[in-house]
Write a protein that holds these residues in place. Structure first.
Motif, PDB file in Angstrom:
ATOM      1  N   ALA A 237      -3.353 -52.209  11.327  1.00  0.00           N
ATOM      2  CA  ALA A 237      -4.129 -52.211  12.570  1.00  0.00           C
ATOM      3  C   ALA A 237      -5.350 -53.121  12.459  1.00  0.00           C
ATOM      4  O   ALA A 237      -5.589 -53.961  13.332  1.00  0.00           O
ATOM      5  CB  ALA A 237      -4.544 -50.788  12.917  1.00  0.00           C
ATOM      6  N   CYS A 238      -6.134 -52.963  11.397  1.00  0.00           N
ATOM      7  CA  CYS A 238      -7.367 -53.745  11.284  1.00  0.00           C
ATOM      8  C   CYS A 238      -7.081 -55.233  11.073  1.00  0.00           C
ATOM      9  O   CYS A 238      -7.824 -56.084  11.573  1.00  0.00           O
ATOM     10  CB  CYS A 238      -8.237 -53.191  10.162  1.00  0.00           C
ATOM     11  N   SER A 239      -6.008 -55.552  10.345  1.00  0.00           N
ATOM     12  CA  SER A 239      -5.640 -56.967  10.199  1.00  0.00           C
ATOM     13  C   SER A 239      -5.290 -57.559  11.561  1.00  0.00           C
ATOM     14  O   SER A 239      -5.691 -58.690  11.892  1.00  0.00           O
ATOM     15  CB  SER A 239      -4.452 -57.110   9.241  1.00  0.00           C
ATOM     16  N   SER A 240      -4.566 -56.800  12.373  1.00  0.00           N
ATOM     17  CA  SER A 240      -4.181 -57.276  13.703  1.00  0.00           C
ATOM     18  C   SER A 240      -5.388 -57.379  14.627  1.00  0.00           C
ATOM     19  O   SER A 240      -5.518 -58.354  15.382  1.00  0.00           O
ATOM     20  CB  SER A 240      -3.138 -56.331  14.312  1.00  0.00           C
ATOM     21  N   LEU A 241      -6.271 -56.391  14.570  1.00  0.00           N
ATOM     22  CA  LEU A 241      -7.465 -56.435  15.409  1.00  0.00           C
ATOM     23  C   LEU A 241      -8.361 -57.610  15.037  1.00  0.00           C
ATOM     24  O   LEU A 241      -8.919 -58.288  15.918  1.00  0.00           O
ATOM     25  CB  LEU A 241      -8.244 -55.122  15.262  1.00  0.00           C
ATOM     26  N   LEU A 242      -8.497 -57.866  13.739  1.00  0.00           N
ATOM     27  CA  LEU A 242      -9.317 -58.999  13.304  1.00  0.00           C
ATOM     28  C   LEU A 242      -8.702 -60.310  13.744  1.00  0.00           C
ATOM     29  O   LEU A 242      -9.404 -61.217  14.224  1.00  0.00           O
ATOM     30  CB  LEU A 242      -9.487 -58.967  11.786  1.00  0.00           C
ATOM     31  N   LEU A 243      -7.388 -60.435  13.616  1.00  0.00           N
ATOM     32  CA  LEU A 243      -6.722 -61.667  14.048  1.00  0.00           C
ATOM     33  C   LEU A 243      -6.911 -61.883  15.543  1.00  0.00           C
ATOM     34  O   LEU A 243      -7.120 -63.023  15.991  1.00  0.00           O
ATOM     35  CB  LEU A 243      -5.237 -61.610  13.703  1.00  0.00           C
ATOM     36  N   ARG A 244      -6.843 -60.827  16.324  1.00  0.00           N
ATOM     37  CA  ARG A 244      -7.029 -60.970  17.763  1.00  0.00           C
ATOM     38  C   ARG A 244      -8.427 -61.512  18.084  1.00  0.00           C
ATOM     39  O   ARG A 244      -8.596 -62.323  19.001  1.00  0.00           O
ATOM     40  CB  ARG A 244      -6.823 -59.613  18.450  1.00  0.00           C
ATOM     41  N   ILE A 245      -9.415 -61.076  17.310  1.00  0.00           N
ATOM     42  CA  ILE A 245     -10.780 -61.568  17.523  1.00  0.00           C
ATOM     43  C   ILE A 245     -10.910 -63.034  17.125  1.00  0.00           C
ATOM     44  O   ILE A 245     -11.549 -63.838  17.818  1.00  0.00           O
ATOM     45  CB  ILE A 245     -11.775 -60.709  16.723  1.00  0.00           C
ATOM     46  N   LEU A 246     -10.294 -63.385  15.991  1.00  0.00           N
ATOM     47  CA  LEU A 246     -10.474 -64.735  15.435  1.00  0.00           C
ATOM     48  C   LEU A 246      -9.537 -65.780  16.037  1.00  0.00           C
ATOM     49  O   LEU A 246      -9.822 -66.977  15.953  1.00  0.00           O
ATOM     50  CB  LEU A 246     -10.258 -64.696  13.917  1.00  0.00           C
ATOM     51  N   ALA A 247      -8.408 -65.352  16.604  1.00  0.00           N
ATOM     52  CA  ALA A 247      -7.358 -66.288  17.029  1.00  0.00           C
ATOM     53  C   ALA A 247      -7.841 -67.441  17.894  1.00  0.00           C
ATOM     54  O   ALA A 247      -7.434 -68.589  17.667  1.00  0.00           O
ATOM     55  CB  ALA A 247      -6.235 -65.525  17.728  1.00  0.00           C
ATOM     56  N   PRO A 248      -8.704 -67.234  18.895  1.00  0.00           N
ATOM     57  CA  PRO A 248      -9.125 -68.382  19.715  1.00  0.00           C
ATOM     58  C   PRO A 248      -9.791 -69.490  18.919  1.00  0.00           C
ATOM     59  O   PRO A 248      -9.680 -70.667  19.287  1.00  0.00           O
ATOM     60  CB  PRO A 248     -10.105 -67.750  20.719  1.00  0.00           C
ATOM     61  N   ARG A 249     -10.453 -69.127  17.822  1.00  0.00           N
ATOM     62  CA  ARG A 249     -11.149 -70.125  17.010  1.00  0.00           C
ATOM     63  C   ARG A 249     -10.295 -70.653  15.856  1.00  0.00           C
ATOM     64  O   ARG A 249     -10.716 -71.538  15.124  1.00  0.00           O
ATOM     65  CB  ARG A 249     -12.467 -69.550  16.480  1.00  0.00           C
ATOM     66  N   LEU A 250      -9.107 -70.071  15.699  1.00  0.00           N
ATOM     67  CA  LEU A 250      -8.184 -70.553  14.673  1.00  0.00           C
ATOM     68  C   LEU A 250      -6.976 -71.249  15.284  1.00  0.00           C
ATOM     69  O   LEU A 250      -6.055 -71.647  14.566  1.00  0.00           O
ATOM     70  CB  LEU A 250      -7.693 -69.371  13.811  1.00  0.00           C
ATOM     71  N   ALA A 251      -6.969 -71.400  16.594  1.00  0.00           N
ATOM     72  CA  ALA A 251      -5.783 -71.885  17.307  1.00  0.00           C
ATOM     73  C   ALA A 251      -5.373 -73.296  16.907  1.00  0.00           C
ATOM     74  O   ALA A 251      -4.222 -73.695  17.121  1.00  0.00           O
ATOM     75  CB  ALA A 251      -6.014 -71.818  18.813  1.00  0.00           C
ATOM     76  N   SER A 252      -6.279 -74.047  16.314  1.00  0.00           N
ATOM     77  CA  SER A 252      -5.935 -75.413  15.895  1.00  0.00           C
ATOM     78  C   SER A 252      -5.004 -75.434  14.696  1.00  0.00           C
ATOM     79  O   SER A 252      -4.439 -76.478  14.363  1.00  0.00           O
ATOM     80  CB  SER A 252      -7.209 -76.201  15.562  1.00  0.00           C
ATOM     81  N   SER A 253      -4.840 -74.295  14.025  1.00  0.00           N
ATOM     82  CA  SER A 253      -3.998 -74.234  12.830  1.00  0.00           C
ATOM     83  C   SER A 253      -2.928 -73.159  12.987  1.00  0.00           C
ATOM     84  O   SER A 253      -3.216 -71.963  12.822  1.00  0.00           O
ATOM     85  CB  SER A 253      -4.851 -73.940  11.587  1.00  0.00           C
TER      86      SER A 253
END
Length: 452
Positions: A237-253
Motif C-alpha cells: 500500500a505505502c509503495s503504491s501511495l508513494l508512487l502515486r504522489i511521485l509519478a507526475p514528477r517521474l513521468a519522464s522515465s
C-alpha cells in the motif's frame, strides 16, 4: 527438632507460588499450606518514569518528511575521506562477518573501484585496508547486509519537529528490488549494474522530485496501516501511495515508474530512515529505558537505549523461524540480519501484525488470530501507543511504540521482528521469510547498565 524427628513425622508441604501444585497434592491426600508469592517486580523509579515520558514525547512529536536523495558521501563526509564501508547491525570486524555480509562487502568494494574483481576485493577487506562501521554511527540504516558506500544514493528523511538539531535527519539506500541484490549478499555484474543505474539515473531523478515536493510520512503510514501494511514485510500500500504522489514528477522515465511500480518493498527503506529519524532525538535522554535502536549483522544482535546514549548491548543473533521458498530449508538459512528492526522499535513490523494479517501467513506466524495475538503480546513491552498510527482490527488502537527495557526483562517476552531470510552463502539471495526474536540477553545487559 532433630532431623530424625522431622523425617519421622507426617508429611507436611508448604507450596510457594503456583497453586496448581498445591491442588494436585491435596487431591492425593497430602496436607499442604499454600504461600502466595511471585518474583519481585522491578522497582518503580520516578526518575525513570519522567525520563521515559520525555523520550516518548520526542518520539511521538516527530514530523518525518521524505525530503531528498543525496549521494552518501555528501551526507556522510567520512565516506569520502577514505575507504570506509558502513554495514547493518552493531560493530563487527571482517573475520566475524557472515557469508552474505562478506559477499556484499566484496561487491561494494568492486562497485567503488577499490578492487578490480571479487577475489582482489576479498584480499583488500581481509588486509585491514577497508574500515568498517555501523550505519547507525553515521545517521543511516540499511536492510539485511545494509551496505552503504560513498557513491550510493541515499533517501533522506528529515524530522522537521527537530529541524536545526543534531538528530534532525536519517538516511537509507534506495531499495534495490527483488531477486539477486546486494542486501542479500549479491555481488555479480547484474547487481552492480543495477546499483550504477540507481546512482546515475533513479537517485538524481528522485532527488529532484522530492526537493520540489517533499512527502510527509505520518499520514502515509497511517493510511498504509488501514490498507494492510505493517511496513516491514508488507509495503504494497505505502509503495503504491508513494508512487502515486511521485509519478507526475517521474513521468519522464518509464524505467523509473516500472521499477518502483514493480517493487512491493520499495517503501521499506523509506520507512527505515523514518524510524531512525524518529528515535534518534530520544538518544541521550538521561535515565530513559526506551530502546532507540535494534539491529543485527548476521552474527550479533544489538540494541541501543535512550539513557545509555551510543552504547551497544549485544548477544549472539538468533535464527528466524518461518517459511522457505521451494527448494530451500532451515539448513540453508543465515542468522537474522539488518537494521530494519528499527521498524519494530517504532511500533511497526511485528508490533503492528494485527494490521496486516496476510503477513502472518507469509512469515509462517499463522492467521488473523495469531496476528492479533502478536500485536497484543508486543503491547506488553511498549510504553505508549501512537496517536496517529491506528490499527482498524483493534478498534483503531494506536500501534504499540516505545519498547521499555524494563518490561522486556520483567515479562521475559522477547520482541518479535518480521524479517526476510537470507541464504548463508553469498550471492544466493532471499530463501524465505519469518519471525525472529531479539535475544533477551541484550535487554538484561542494558538494564544492568542502569544499576551500575
Amino acid at each position: 527438632m532433630s532431623i530424625e524427628a522431622l523425617l519421622g513425622g507426617p508429611l507436611r508441604v508448604a507450596n510457594i507460588g503456583l497453586e496448581s501444585f498445591a491442588r494436585d497434592l491435596a487431591r492425593n491426600g497430602v496436607a499442604v499450606a499454600q504461600v502466595d508469592w511471585s518474583p519481585p517486580s522491578l522497582p518503580y523509579d520516578e526518575r525513570i518514569e519522567q525520563a521515559n515520558a520525555e523520550a516518548l514525547r520526542r518520539i511521538l512529536a516527530a514530523e518525518p518528511v521524505l525530503a531528498d536523495v543525496r549521494r552518501a558521501g555528501e551526507l556522510i563526509p567520512q565516506l569520502d575521506a577514505g575507504k570506509l564501508l558502513l554495514h547493518a547491525g552493531p560493530p563487527i570486524e571482517w573475520a566475524r562477518m557472515c557469508g552474505p555480509m562478506r559477499g556484499a562487502v566484496c561487491g561494494a568494494i568492486v562497485f567503488e573501484g577499490w578492487a578490480g574483481d571479487l577475489a582482489a576485493a576479498e584480499m583488500l577487506a581481509a588486509s585491514g585496508a577497508v574500515k568498517f562501521a555501523p550505519n547507525h554511527h553515521f545517521g543511516a540504516v540499511g536492510p539485511m547486509t545494509g551496505i552503504t558506500t560513498r557513491s550510493m544514493p541515499l533517501l533522506m528523511v528529515e524530522n522537521r519537529k527537530f529541524a536545526g538539531a543534531g538528530n534532525a535527519w536519517a538516511a537509507c539506500a534506495i531499495n534495490e528490488g527483488l531477486g539477486k541484490v546486494m542486501r542479500f549478499g549479491g555481488n555479480d555484474a547484474e547487481v552492480l549494474a543495477r546499483l550504477a543505474w540507481l546512482r546515475d539515473d533513479l537517485g538524481p531523478l528522485l532527488g529532484k522530485a522530492l526537493r520540489a515536493a517533499p512527502v510527509p510520512l505520518n499520514p502515509l503510514i497511517a493510511r498504509g496501516l488501514t490498507m494492510g501494511d505493517e511496513m516491514h514485510q508488507r509495503n504494497v500500500a505505502c509503495s503504491s501511495l508513494l508512487l502515486r504522489i511521485l509519478a507526475p514528477r517521474l513521468a519522464s522515465s518509464v524505467k523509473a515508474l516500472e521499477f518502483i511500480g514493480g517493487n512491493d518493498q520499495f517503501f521499506l527503506n523509506v520507512a527505515m530512515a523514518m524510524g531512525k529519524s524518529m528515535l534518534d532525538p530520544a538518544r541521550g535522554v538521561a535515565g530513559s529505558t526506551i530502546v532507540t535502536a535494534m539491529a543485527r549483522n548476521g552474527t550479533d544482535f544489538g540494541i541501543r537505549v535512550a539513557g545509555q546514549g551510543d552504547a551497544w548491548f549485544t548477544a549472539p543473533v538468533e535464527m528466524p523461524q518461518g517459511l522457505y521458498f521451494p527448494g530451500f530449508s532451515a539448513a540453508d538459512a543465515n542468522p537474522d540480519m539488518g537494521d530494519s528492526a528499527i521498524l519494530e522499535a517504532v511500533g511497526l513490523g511485528a508490533f503492528s501484525m494485527a494490521a496486516a494479517p496476510a503477513v502472518a501467513g507469509f512469515v509462517g506466524a499463522g492467521g488473523f488470530r495469531e496476528a492479533v495475538a502478536t500485536t497484543r503480546a508486543m503491547s506488553e513491552l511498549a510504553a505508549a501507543r501512537h496517536p496517529q498510527w491506528q490499527i482498524p482490527a483493534l478498534e483503531f488502537a494506536g500501534v504499540p511504540i516505545g519498547i521499555d527495557v524494563r518490561r522486556v526483562v520483567e515479562t521475559r517476552i522477547a520482541p518479535a521482528i518480521n524479517t526476510g531470510i537470507a541464504h548463508k552463502r553469498a550471492g544466493v539471495g532471499q530463501v524465505g521469510a519469518g519471525v525472529a526474536r531479539a535475544p533477551l540477553a541484550c535487554f538484561d545487559k542494558a538494564l544492568d547498565a542502569f544499576r551500575t
